[in-house]
Design a protein around this motif. Structure first.
Motif, PDB file in Angstrom:
ATOM      1  N   THR A 168       0.855  -1.336  -0.049  1.00 46.29           N
ATOM      2  CA  THR A 168       0.056  -0.068  -0.093  1.00 46.29           C
ATOM      3  C   THR A 168       0.763   1.076  -0.235  1.00 46.29           C
ATOM      4  O   THR A 168       0.621   2.336  -0.791  1.00 46.29           O
ATOM      5  N   VAL A 169       1.820   1.370   0.910  1.00 51.31           N
ATOM      6  CA  VAL A 169       2.597   2.543   0.899  1.00 51.31           C
ATOM      7  C   VAL A 169       3.521   2.741  -0.296  1.00 51.31           C
ATOM      8  O   VAL A 169       3.496   3.737  -0.789  1.00 51.31           O
ATOM      9  N   TRP A 170       3.977   1.362  -0.980  1.00 54.05           N
ATOM     10  CA  TRP A 170       4.598   1.581  -2.306  1.00 54.05           C
ATOM     11  C   TRP A 170       3.734   2.202  -3.398  1.00 54.05           C
ATOM     12  O   TRP A 170       3.994   3.014  -4.165  1.00 54.05           O
ATOM     13  N   GLY A 171       2.572   1.730  -3.247  1.00 60.08           N
ATOM     14  CA  GLY A 171       1.472   2.057  -4.370  1.00 60.08           C
ATOM     15  C   GLY A 171       1.217   3.303  -4.237  1.00 60.08           C
ATOM     16  O   GLY A 171       0.994   4.472  -5.217  1.00 60.08           O
ATOM     17  N   ILE A 172       1.192   4.077  -3.030  1.00 58.90           N
ATOM     18  CA  ILE A 172       0.751   5.456  -2.778  1.00 58.90           C
ATOM     19  C   ILE A 172       1.986   6.429  -3.193  1.00 58.90           C
ATOM     20  O   ILE A 172       1.791   7.732  -3.834  1.00 58.90           O
ATOM     21  N   MET A 173       3.038   5.965  -2.929  1.00 58.21           N
ATOM     22  CA  MET A 173       4.213   6.678  -3.433  1.00 58.21           C
ATOM     23  C   MET A 173       4.432   6.756  -4.798  1.00 58.21           C
ATOM     24  O   MET A 173       4.540   7.908  -5.368  1.00 58.21           O
ATOM     25  N   HIS A 174       3.867   5.549  -5.438  1.00 52.39           N
ATOM     26  CA  HIS A 174       4.060   5.604  -6.865  1.00 52.39           C
ATOM     27  C   HIS A 174       2.920   6.677  -7.659  1.00 52.39           C
ATOM     28  O   HIS A 174       3.119   7.116  -8.641  1.00 52.39           O
ATOM     29  N   SER A 175       1.729   6.650  -6.755  1.00 49.61           N
ATOM     30  CA  SER A 175       0.763   7.698  -7.211  1.00 49.61           C
ATOM     31  C   SER A 175       1.344   9.037  -6.931  1.00 49.61           C
ATOM     32  O   SER A 175       1.114  10.035  -7.738  1.00 49.61           O
ATOM     33  N   ALA A 232       4.326   9.973  -7.208  1.00 50.62           N
ATOM     34  CA  ALA A 232       5.320  10.238  -8.262  1.00 50.62           C
ATOM     35  C   ALA A 232       4.660  10.434  -9.559  1.00 50.62           C
ATOM     36  O   ALA A 232       5.086  11.480 -10.256  1.00 50.62           O
ATOM     37  N   SER A 233       3.525  10.169  -9.733  1.00 49.98           N
ATOM     38  CA  SER A 233       2.906  10.203 -11.080  1.00 49.98           C
ATOM     39  C   SER A 233       2.166  11.634 -11.108  1.00 49.98           C
ATOM     40  O   SER A 233       2.261  12.498 -11.999  1.00 49.98           O
ATOM     41  N   ILE A 234       1.693  12.013  -9.852  1.00 54.24           N
ATOM     42  CA  ILE A 234       1.318  13.383  -9.644  1.00 54.24           C
ATOM     43  C   ILE A 234       2.345  14.407 -10.282  1.00 54.24           C
ATOM     44  O   ILE A 234       2.273  15.423 -10.776  1.00 54.24           O
ATOM     45  N   ALA A 235       3.607  14.120  -9.397  1.00 55.69           N
ATOM     46  CA  ALA A 235       4.591  15.161  -9.827  1.00 55.69           C
ATOM     47  C   ALA A 235       5.053  15.046 -11.085  1.00 55.69           C
ATOM     48  O   ALA A 235       5.499  16.349 -11.763  1.00 55.69           O
ATOM     49  N   GLN A 236       5.185  13.943 -11.850  1.00 57.24           N
ATOM     50  CA  GLN A 236       5.744  13.910 -13.216  1.00 57.24           C
ATOM     51  C   GLN A 236       4.551  14.649 -14.298  1.00 57.24           C
ATOM     52  O   GLN A 236       5.238  15.222 -15.181  1.00 57.24           O
ATOM     53  N   MET A 237       3.556  14.349 -13.872  1.00 53.83           N
ATOM     54  CA  MET A 237       2.165  14.881 -14.928  1.00 53.83           C
ATOM     55  C   MET A 237       1.751  16.237 -14.385  1.00 53.83           C
ATOM     56  O   MET A 237       1.142  16.983 -15.203  1.00 53.83           O
ATOM     57  N   HIS A 238       2.137  16.845 -13.360  1.00 52.30           N
ATOM     58  CA  HIS A 238       1.787  17.988 -12.755  1.00 52.30           C
ATOM     59  C   HIS A 238       0.265  18.111 -12.758  1.00 52.30           C
ATOM     60  O   HIS A 238      -0.480  19.149 -13.124  1.00 52.30           O
ATOM     61  N   ASN A 239      -0.501  16.987 -12.214  1.00 52.03           N
ATOM     62  CA  ASN A 239      -2.008  17.051 -12.513  1.00 52.03           C
ATOM     63  C   ASN A 239      -2.476  16.049 -11.080  1.00 52.03           C
ATOM     64  O   ASN A 239      -2.049  14.887 -10.882  1.00 52.03           O
ATOM     65  N   LEU A 272      -8.295  13.061 -10.183  1.00 49.43           N
ATOM     66  CA  LEU A 272      -8.821  11.707  -9.815  1.00 49.43           C
ATOM     67  C   LEU A 272      -8.385  10.603 -10.878  1.00 49.43           C
ATOM     68  O   LEU A 272      -8.016   9.397 -10.587  1.00 49.43           O
ATOM     69  N   SER A 273      -8.094  11.010 -12.149  1.00 51.58           N
ATOM     70  CA  SER A 273      -7.720  10.125 -13.073  1.00 51.58           C
ATOM     71  C   SER A 273      -6.380   9.423 -12.775  1.00 51.58           C
ATOM     72  O   SER A 273      -5.744   8.468 -13.264  1.00 51.58           O
ATOM     73  N   VAL A 274      -5.342  10.487 -12.520  1.00 53.74           N
ATOM     74  CA  VAL A 274      -4.000  10.369 -12.025  1.00 53.74           C
ATOM     75  C   VAL A 274      -3.875   9.638 -10.778  1.00 53.74           C
ATOM     76  O   VAL A 274      -3.049   8.757 -10.533  1.00 53.74           O
ATOM     77  N   ILE A 287      -3.727   4.343  -6.008  1.00 56.44           N
ATOM     78  CA  ILE A 287      -4.396   4.234  -4.573  1.00 56.44           C
ATOM     79  C   ILE A 287      -5.110   3.058  -4.405  1.00 56.44           C
ATOM     80  O   ILE A 287      -4.990   2.256  -3.565  1.00 56.44           O
ATOM     81  N   SER A 288      -6.277   2.748  -5.593  1.00 56.12           N
ATOM     82  CA  SER A 288      -6.937   1.527  -5.572  1.00 56.12           C
ATOM     83  C   SER A 288      -6.037   0.195  -5.560  1.00 56.12           C
ATOM     84  O   SER A 288      -6.135  -0.711  -4.710  1.00 56.12           O
ATOM     85  N   GLU A 289      -4.903   0.311  -6.623  1.00 52.48           N
ATOM     86  CA  GLU A 289      -3.964  -0.722  -6.347  1.00 52.48           C
ATOM     87  C   GLU A 289      -3.234  -0.998  -5.077  1.00 52.48           C
ATOM     88  O   GLU A 289      -3.066  -2.180  -4.541  1.00 52.48           O
ATOM     89  N   ALA A 290      -3.036   0.120  -4.483  1.00 55.64           N
ATOM     90  CA  ALA A 290      -2.191  -0.001  -3.161  1.00 55.64           C
ATOM     91  C   ALA A 290      -3.159  -0.477  -2.053  1.00 55.64           C
ATOM     92  O   ALA A 290      -2.869  -1.511  -1.246  1.00 55.64           O
ATOM     93  N   LEU A 291      -4.602  -0.121  -2.149  1.00 52.49           N
ATOM     94  CA  LEU A 291      -5.486  -0.396  -0.938  1.00 52.49           C
ATOM     95  C   LEU A 291      -5.640  -2.184  -1.284  1.00 52.49           C
ATOM     96  O   LEU A 291      -5.969  -2.852  -0.406  1.00 52.49           O
ATOM     97  N   PHE A 292      -5.680  -2.466  -2.782  1.00 53.76           N
ATOM     98  CA  PHE A 292      -5.908  -3.931  -2.927  1.00 53.76           C
ATOM     99  C   PHE A 292      -4.800  -4.667  -2.321  1.00 53.76           C
ATOM    100  O   PHE A 292      -5.319  -5.930  -1.953  1.00 53.76           O
ATOM    101  N   ALA A 293      -3.720  -4.386  -2.224  1.00 55.51           N
ATOM    102  CA  ALA A 293      -2.429  -5.173  -1.386  1.00 55.51           C
ATOM    103  C   ALA A 293      -2.807  -5.271  -0.081  1.00 55.51           C
ATOM    104  O   ALA A 293      -2.737  -6.229   0.406  1.00 55.51           O
ATOM    105  N   THR A 294      -3.273  -4.298   0.299  1.00 55.38           N
ATOM    106  CA  THR A 294      -3.779  -4.191   1.899  1.00 55.38           C
ATOM    107  C   THR A 294      -4.965  -5.328   1.973  1.00 55.38           C
ATOM    108  O   THR A 294      -4.867  -6.277   3.152  1.00 55.38           O
ATOM    109  N   ALA A 295      -5.962  -5.335   1.101  1.00 56.43           N
ATOM    110  CA  ALA A 295      -6.942  -6.047   1.417  1.00 56.43           C
ATOM    111  C   ALA A 295      -6.439  -7.545   0.978  1.00 56.43           C
ATOM    112  O   ALA A 295      -6.893  -8.507   1.963  1.00 56.43           O
TER     113      ALA A 295
END
Length: 247
Positions: free
Chosen positions: A159-166, A168-175, A178-180, A185-193
């Motif tokens: 989960t932590v890694w997935g959120i960090m990846h999210s 990073a995507s925000i920083a790269q796309m400057h966006n 919710l689509s970014v 975040i969904s993938e990260a929460l799925f790992a916790t599940a």
């Protein structure tokens, strides 16, 4: 305008998909490895649960059948030859260990369990056999005890890694749409599940199975104590008969 941005973002999330397979396929390599590891652990957990449930039912059934034969009034020597010499289940192993020690003592110096040394050897043979059988029955339960507390933390790492990846995507796309953010975040929460789905059955099964095996160990100990008492009474009766005959 805000409504149009929200609609497009939700549309992008819908295109990505929120099914378990889609969440796995779109996850980063690290999160995928975490998910795969947890899924493999889950398979192992359920395999051990199934094996141990079948095992505890079988040994209880075999113990009941053996005790019925034991208390039927038949010859202990015959029962030893049929069940105790080559035991196929724990209760017969306890009987065979005690009976075997008793017979060896009889060959060496006569049957006299009133002597402390013989009694101690019989009791020790019973205790060692119970310990060995208990270790054999509870083998691999330690895996459940380990997975129960560890799996949620492994999922949390994903989960932590997935959120960090999210982020990073925000920083790269400057966006910050919710689509970014949503897919990562969904993938990260799925790992916790997955971590929780793996840990909860392991934790519950470990406690339930441990309790069942403890009860069976108590059953073996009770049988061993009763059998040692029977051997002691028989030795005393034979000693009395011998004394009476000499008189």
């Amino acid at each position: 305008m805000d409504h149009e941005v929200s609609s497009s973002a939700l549309g992008a999330v819908g295109a990505t998909g929120l099914s378990p397979l889609d969440l796995f396929l779109h996850a980063s390599i690290v999160v995928k490895l975490v998910m795969l590891g947890l899924l493999l652990c889950s398979v192992g957990v359920w395999a051990i649960i199934a094996e141990k449930i079948i095992l505890i039912r079988r040994v209880n059934r075999e113990a009941t059948e053996f005790e019925d034969r034991f208390w039927s009034g038949g010859s202990l020597d015959d029962l030893y030859e049929s069940d105790g010499a080559r035991p196929t289940h724990p209760m017969a192993a306890v009987f065979g260990a005690a009976m075997g020690e008793w017979r060896r003592s009889a060959r060496i110096g006569g049957i006299d369990l009133s002597r402390g040394g013989v009694r101690e050897r019989v009791d020790r043979a019973i205790d060692i056999t119970i310990m060995r059988e208990n270790d054999r029955l509870t083998r691999r339960l330690i895996f459940l005890a380990t997975i129960g507390p560890v799996a949620p933390f492994v999922g949390l790492f994903g989960t932590v890694w997935g959120i960090m990846h999210s982020f990073a995507s925000i920083a790269q796309m400057h966006n910050t749409n919710l689509s970014v953010v949503a897919p990562g975040i969904s993938e990260a929460l799925f790992a916790t599940a997955i971590g929780l789905v793996t840990a909860i059955p392991a934790y519950i099964a470990y406690n339930g199975l441990s309790n069942s095996f403890e009860k069976f160990t108590d059953r073996m100990e009770a049988f061993g104590t009763e059998f040692a008492a029977i051997l002691s009474r028989q030795s005393e009766e034979r000693a009395d008969d011998t004394t009476g005959g000499k008189a």
